[in-house]
Design a protein around this motif. Structure first.
Motif, PDB file in Angstrom:
ATOM      1  N   GLY A 125       0.800  -1.220   0.000  1.00  0.00           N
ATOM      2  CA  GLY A 125       0.000   0.000   0.000  1.00  0.00           C
ATOM      3  C   GLY A 125       0.831   1.267   0.000  1.00  0.00           C
ATOM      4  O   GLY A 125       0.297   2.368  -0.110  1.00  0.00           O
ATOM      5  N   ASN A 130       4.204  10.325  -0.523  1.00  0.00           N
ATOM      6  CA  ASN A 130       3.044  11.212  -0.523  1.00  0.00           C
ATOM      7  C   ASN A 130       3.208  12.217   0.625  1.00  0.00           C
ATOM      8  O   ASN A 130       3.157  11.825   1.792  1.00  0.00           O
ATOM      9  CB  ASN A 130       1.760  10.400  -0.332  1.00  0.00           C
ATOM     10  CG  ASN A 130       0.518  11.252  -0.447  1.00  0.00           C
ATOM     11  OD1 ASN A 130       0.488  12.198  -1.211  1.00  0.00           O
ATOM     12  ND2 ASN A 130      -0.494  10.945   0.344  1.00  0.00           N
ATOM     13  N   GLN A 151       3.552   7.786   6.439  1.00  0.00           N
ATOM     14  CA  GLN A 151       2.367   8.013   5.612  1.00  0.00           C
ATOM     15  C   GLN A 151       1.394   6.840   5.653  1.00  0.00           C
ATOM     16  O   GLN A 151       1.738   5.728   6.036  1.00  0.00           O
ATOM     17  CB  GLN A 151       2.775   8.323   4.177  1.00  0.00           C
ATOM     18  CG  GLN A 151       3.377   7.179   3.391  1.00  0.00           C
ATOM     19  CD  GLN A 151       3.894   7.625   2.028  1.00  0.00           C
ATOM     20  OE1 GLN A 151       4.719   8.532   1.927  1.00  0.00           O
ATOM     21  NE2 GLN A 151       3.413   6.983   0.978  1.00  0.00           N
ATOM     22  N   TRP A 154      -2.075   3.419   0.585  1.00  0.00           N
ATOM     23  CA  TRP A 154      -3.001   3.883  -0.448  1.00  0.00           C
ATOM     24  C   TRP A 154      -4.118   2.882  -0.716  1.00  0.00           C
ATOM     25  O   TRP A 154      -5.089   3.211  -1.390  1.00  0.00           O
ATOM     26  CB  TRP A 154      -2.249   4.149  -1.749  1.00  0.00           C
ATOM     27  CG  TRP A 154      -1.301   5.316  -1.663  1.00  0.00           C
ATOM     28  CD1 TRP A 154      -1.074   6.133  -0.585  1.00  0.00           C
ATOM     29  CD2 TRP A 154      -0.444   5.803  -2.706  1.00  0.00           C
ATOM     30  NE1 TRP A 154      -0.129   7.075  -0.888  1.00  0.00           N
ATOM     31  CE2 TRP A 154       0.275   6.900  -2.197  1.00  0.00           C
ATOM     32  CE3 TRP A 154      -0.215   5.396  -4.012  1.00  0.00           C
ATOM     33  CZ2 TRP A 154       1.203   7.611  -2.946  1.00  0.00           C
ATOM     34  CZ3 TRP A 154       0.708   6.102  -4.770  1.00  0.00           C
ATOM     35  CH2 TRP A 154       1.410   7.207  -4.239  1.00  0.00           C
ATOM     36  N   TRP A 155      -3.960   1.660  -0.265  1.00  0.00           N
ATOM     37  CA  TRP A 155      -5.010   0.644  -0.380  1.00  0.00           C
ATOM     38  C   TRP A 155      -4.793  -0.368   0.740  1.00  0.00           C
ATOM     39  O   TRP A 155      -3.782  -0.310   1.447  1.00  0.00           O
ATOM     40  CB  TRP A 155      -5.000  -0.038  -1.756  1.00  0.00           C
ATOM     41  CG  TRP A 155      -3.802  -0.897  -2.043  1.00  0.00           C
ATOM     42  CD1 TRP A 155      -3.664  -2.237  -1.808  1.00  0.00           C
ATOM     43  CD2 TRP A 155      -2.554  -0.471  -2.612  1.00  0.00           C
ATOM     44  NE1 TRP A 155      -2.433  -2.680  -2.184  1.00  0.00           N
ATOM     45  CE2 TRP A 155      -1.729  -1.611  -2.693  1.00  0.00           C
ATOM     46  CE3 TRP A 155      -2.059   0.744  -3.072  1.00  0.00           C
ATOM     47  CZ2 TRP A 155      -0.429  -1.566  -3.193  1.00  0.00           C
ATOM     48  CZ3 TRP A 155      -0.771   0.798  -3.574  1.00  0.00           C
ATOM     49  CH2 TRP A 155       0.022  -0.344  -3.637  1.00  0.00           C
ATOM     50  N   LEU A 233      -3.789   4.228  -9.718  1.00  0.00           N
ATOM     51  CA  LEU A 233      -2.752   4.918  -8.952  1.00  0.00           C
ATOM     52  C   LEU A 233      -1.537   5.290  -9.798  1.00  0.00           C
ATOM     53  O   LEU A 233      -0.538   5.757  -9.268  1.00  0.00           O
ATOM     54  CB  LEU A 233      -2.305   4.044  -7.774  1.00  0.00           C
ATOM     55  CG  LEU A 233      -3.382   3.725  -6.744  1.00  0.00           C
ATOM     56  CD1 LEU A 233      -2.839   2.819  -5.653  1.00  0.00           C
ATOM     57  CD2 LEU A 233      -3.940   5.008  -6.127  1.00  0.00           C
ATOM     58  N   ARG A 236      -0.575   9.042  -9.660  1.00  0.00           N
ATOM     59  CA  ARG A 236      -0.151   9.386  -8.307  1.00  0.00           C
ATOM     60  C   ARG A 236       1.250   8.847  -8.025  1.00  0.00           C
ATOM     61  O   ARG A 236       2.099   9.535  -7.456  1.00  0.00           O
ATOM     62  CB  ARG A 236      -1.158   8.831  -7.306  1.00  0.00           C
ATOM     63  CG  ARG A 236      -0.965   9.305  -5.880  1.00  0.00           C
ATOM     64  CD  ARG A 236      -2.087   8.746  -5.004  1.00  0.00           C
ATOM     65  NE  ARG A 236      -1.971   9.210  -3.647  1.00  0.00           N
ATOM     66  CZ  ARG A 236      -2.742   8.786  -2.642  1.00  0.00           C
ATOM     67  NH1 ARG A 236      -3.702   7.900  -2.894  1.00  0.00           N
ATOM     68  NH2 ARG A 236      -2.574   9.244  -1.421  1.00  0.00           N
TER      69      ARG A 236
END
Length: 384
Positions: A125, A130, A151, A154-155, A233, A236
């Protein structure tokens, strides 16, 4: 088609069974599709192909030589993964343990359930920084790793792959540093490349700079909207750091330890290192792994559309496995990965063989290009 150009002649040794590889290399060099390149194949740890040719510079004044090295981009990830597996072999790293057991700060922002196997298989993830970073930000590996530790994923970790484009080496390298005390580059030099006599470096000494053939960036092509749609993604992950092709020829890039992207070596070195995996964990009396640890590589961790690359990929622990997107990789017990622009390292454990290709003139394509596929197909065909 590029304009034909006079190429420096190919050199090195090639078993007759693999003569097609020399023919292909010569043809691509003569046509100008290759500038300079090297190909290596080992069987049972012994070199059966070790050829090179072309030019080390765009001015075509310096021939590619036996000891020419270049930035192999994401082929570096296979060496980084092997370093982690060496720690697994020694009982110092458990792929089923949470990353935070070894790196407590990594548990921040909901990552307490991220396992070591997730980092190694691009399913953690944490696919990129970020917010995005600049290339120089990556040169301080511990600081860059600390930003990743802070951080959010993201998933949901472990549910899908999202290719860890650049930060793979920062994640795995920090894990190695926390356990062993040495940096990734030091560990690879002292525990892998050194014992095997492989000319491969993550963090290149200044004394080796004059042997480097700078890569030639690939042509810019517009993003296919279909790929963007299939890879939620992608934008990103690719947002930062930008400018890699421009920065990779600088002294700062060469000296840095970027275990996902800046390994410097040649085809012979990659083939030599990964022949350990091909030969059951030991080559020429140097044992790094056991068959049981090698089996982990082939334990499928994800299979399906990659959230960053969009293609149907399959990852084991530390390496790519045969999948619909890897058209040049036969569907047997083979692990592999490639570098941006076309380089390749593939390991066929059934044939106890490795296949490696590196070059300086980068092409386009997800897991390689026409040259990559031609070399790989010829080598696998010769292996039978």
């Amino acid at each position: 088609m590029p304009e034909p150009t006079t190429a420096a002649p190919t050199a090195g040794a090639c078993d007759e069974r693999f003569a097609r590889l020399r023919e292909l290399l010569t043809g691509y060099l003569d046509s100008g599709e290759e500038l300079g390149a090297a190909i290596a194949v080992t069987v049972d740890g012994e070199p059966v192909v070790d050829i090179w040719g072309g030019w080390a510079d765009t001015e075509r004044t310096t021939p590619w030589q036996r000891d020419t090295i270049t930035n192999v981009w994401s082929c570096t990830k296979t060496v980084t993964a092997l370093a982690a597996l060496v720690l697994v072999e020694r009982g110092l790293l458990d792929v089923d343990a949470p990353v935070s057991r070894y790196w407590p700060e990594f548990a921040a922002a909901g990552k307490e359930r991220v396992l070591v196997r997730h980092l190694l298989s691009h399913t953690s993830g944490v696919a990129a920084w970020n917010p995005p970073m600049t290339v120089p930000d990556m040169y301080d590996a511990p600081a860059a790793a600390a930003r990743l530790a802070a951080q959010e994923p993201w998933w949901e970790p472990g549910t899908a792959s999202g290719y860890h484009l650049i930060n793979y080496g920062h994640l795995v390298g920090e894990l190695i540093r926390r356990i062993d005390g040495r940096s990734l580059g030091q560990f690879v030099a002292e525990e892998i490349a050194g014992p095997l006599g492989a000319d491969f470096h993550i963090g290149l000494p200044d004394s080796e700079f004059d042997r480097v053939s700078n890569v030639v960036p690939p042509p810019q092509v517009p993003l296919d909207p279909a790929i963007v749609a299939a890879a939620p993604l992608l934008l990103r992950a690719f947002a930062g750091p930008a400018g890699l092709a421009e920065e990779c020829t600088t002294p700062e890039w060469r000296r840095a330890e970027i275990g996902g992207a800046n390994g410097h070596g040649n085809a012979r070195a990659l083939a030599r290192i990964q022949s350990v995996v091909a030969c059951g964990g030991e080559v020429d009396g140097v044992r790094l792994l056991s068959p049981r640890t090698i089996d982990l590589i082939f334990d499928t961790q994800s299979s399906g559309p990659d959230l960053v690359l969009g293609a149907p990929l399959r990852f084991g622990i530390g390496y790519g496995l045969p999948s619909p997107a890897a058209v040049h990789i036969p569907d047997r017990r083979v692990c592999f990965w490639g570098g941006w622009g076309g380089s390749l390292i593939a390991v066929d454990t059934e044939r106890r063989a490795t296949i490696s290709y590196v070059m300086n003139k980068m092409g386009t394509g997800l897991l390689g290009n026409e040259r990559t596929y031609a070399y790989a197909n010829a080598a696998f065909a010769a292996l039978g």
